[in-house]
Scaffold this motif. Structure first.
Motif, short mmCIF file in Angstrom:
data_model
loop_
_atom_site.label_atom_id
_atom_site.label_comp_id
_atom_site.label_asym_id
_atom_site.label_seq_id
_atom_site.Cartn_x
_atom_site.Cartn_y
_atom_site.Cartn_z
N ASP A 5 0.67 -1.25 0.20
CA ASP A 5 0.32 -0.04 0.28
C ASP A 5 0.85 1.37 -0.08
O ASP A 5 0.18 2.07 -0.33
N THR A 9 1.40 4.51 -2.44
CA THR A 9 0.81 5.69 -2.32
C THR A 9 2.12 6.38 -2.47
O THR A 9 1.79 7.56 -3.39
N GLU A 74 -1.35 12.14 2.04
CA GLU A 74 -2.05 11.02 1.83
C GLU A 74 -2.50 10.00 2.73
O GLU A 74 -2.21 10.62 4.51
#
Length: 359
Positions: A5, A9, A74
């Motif tokens: 992940d 990102t 983020e």
């Protein structure tokens, strides 16, 4: 947030910087993110700024500054620091990290020993060929298992009729004789001994571990130290960590509770973070070991998981002591320990090594 992940990102931040014309460089196909080494800052680190500096015609520190603000915005990111010549260091948001660990533990326990299996290599059809030599046979057998765990279709072929003693090592041979091309050769450094002699001296589990743990281009040490019950023997360490995880489950049952990742006050502790990070890395390790035909990568990963398990176990006991009542923290610790045991069992199975519940 898993390493995969976080990698996505960072890659998204690079694309944003390029689209906004803040960075003029080709967007890489993927970005590698690694857990921070002991003594480093943050949870994960990435060298993408150094990778992009030359094509962007900018100092790496400037590229890192461009990316830092975009990554920091983020979800799931607590802080982004720049270290050294331009490394990005990421600290995950504690709440998001706890949610990620909860999802990770649930996935491992739900999938069991098949956690980490996937279909990334489903398009591959392979024929592994190897000489009539015990290390080559065991290596090909383990490589086949790894490839199949990632969806590939694989057959093995020995150049000559197999040694009957290989069956005692769990080795099955699909065919023998020289098959038609294409072929993928499996030719590690020979063991220097026959299967029967090794089995007589060490037994099947120690033989397989001793043959698979070193990289194929290295000689396989096959001494009696493979039978020693101490932390210096990696085979014993890995199997003992698995058996200890199973013992925790039995001990908890006697105390009337089970593992459930409800809450974890230890979430930011290095030992808990290191163990969960290694469990999150497991699918990537299996895929890399399959792609590179390298079962030694899986063996080394299992060693790291075992060490991290004992660090976590010793600093955060999953079972209450004395008159202490089981708490949500104990249930969470137990669930994480059980997940570690599950990963160890699954990894040992792929290597063809047994994972006994009692040692």
């Amino acid at each position: 947030m898993t390493p995969a992940d976080l990698s996505r990102t960072v890659l998204h931040a690079v694309r944003r910087a390029v689209d906004e014309d803040a960075l003029r460089a080709p967007v890489p196909a993927r970005v590698r993110v690694e857990r921070t080494r002991p003594g480093g800052s943050g949870d994960y680190a990435c060298a993408v700024a150094l990778q992009l500096a030359r094509p962007a015609a900018l100092p790496a520190l400037e590229v890192a500054r461009i990316l830092r603000d975009r990554v920091a915005a983020e979800p799931g990111i607590g802080r982004v620091d720049i270290t050294g010549p331009g490394f990005l260091s990421f600290t995950l948001d504690a709440g998001t990290d706890a949610d990620t660990r909860r999802a990770l533990v649930h996935e491992v326990l739900e999938r069991g020993p098949r956690y980490g299996y996937g279909d990334a290599l489903r398009a591959e059809v392979l024929q592994l060929r190897y000489p009539r030599e015990v290390r080559a046979a065991v290596s090909a057998h383990a490589v086949r298992a790894l490839l199949r765990s990632q969806g590939a279709r694989v057959r093995t072929s020995c150049d000559e009729a197999p040694d009957p003693d290989w069956a005692r090592l769990g080795v099955t041979v699909d065919a023998h004789g020289v098959p038609p091309a294409p072929l993928t050769a499996v030719r590690p450094v020979p063991a220097g001994a026959e299967a029967g002699e090794l089995l007589e001296r060490l037994g099947p589990d120690a033989v397989r571990w001793g043959l698979l743990r070193p990289a194929g281009h290295d000689r396989a040490p096959l001494g009696d130290d493979l039978l020693v019950q101490s932390a210096d023997n990696a085979l014993f360490l890995v199997r003992y960590a698995h058996s200890r995880a199973r013992a925790l489950t039995r001990g908890a049952a006697l105390l009337g509770f089970g593992g459930a990742y409800e809450a974890n006050t230890d979430a930011r502790h290095p030992a808990a973070h290191a163990l969960s990070g290694l469990l999150a890395d497991h699918p990537g390790v299996l895929l890399a070991a399959a792609r590179h035909r390298a079962p030694d990568r899986l063996a080394r990963h299992l060693e790291a998981v075992a060490h991290a398990f004992f660090d976590f176990h010793d600093s955060h006991p999953p079972l209450p002591a004395g008159d202490e009542k089981p708490s949500a923290a104990h249930r969470s610790r137990l669930a994480l320990a059980e997940a570690a045991g599950t990963v160890l069992a699954g990894g040992l199975s792929l290597l063809g090594v047994s994972a006994p519940e009692h040692l």
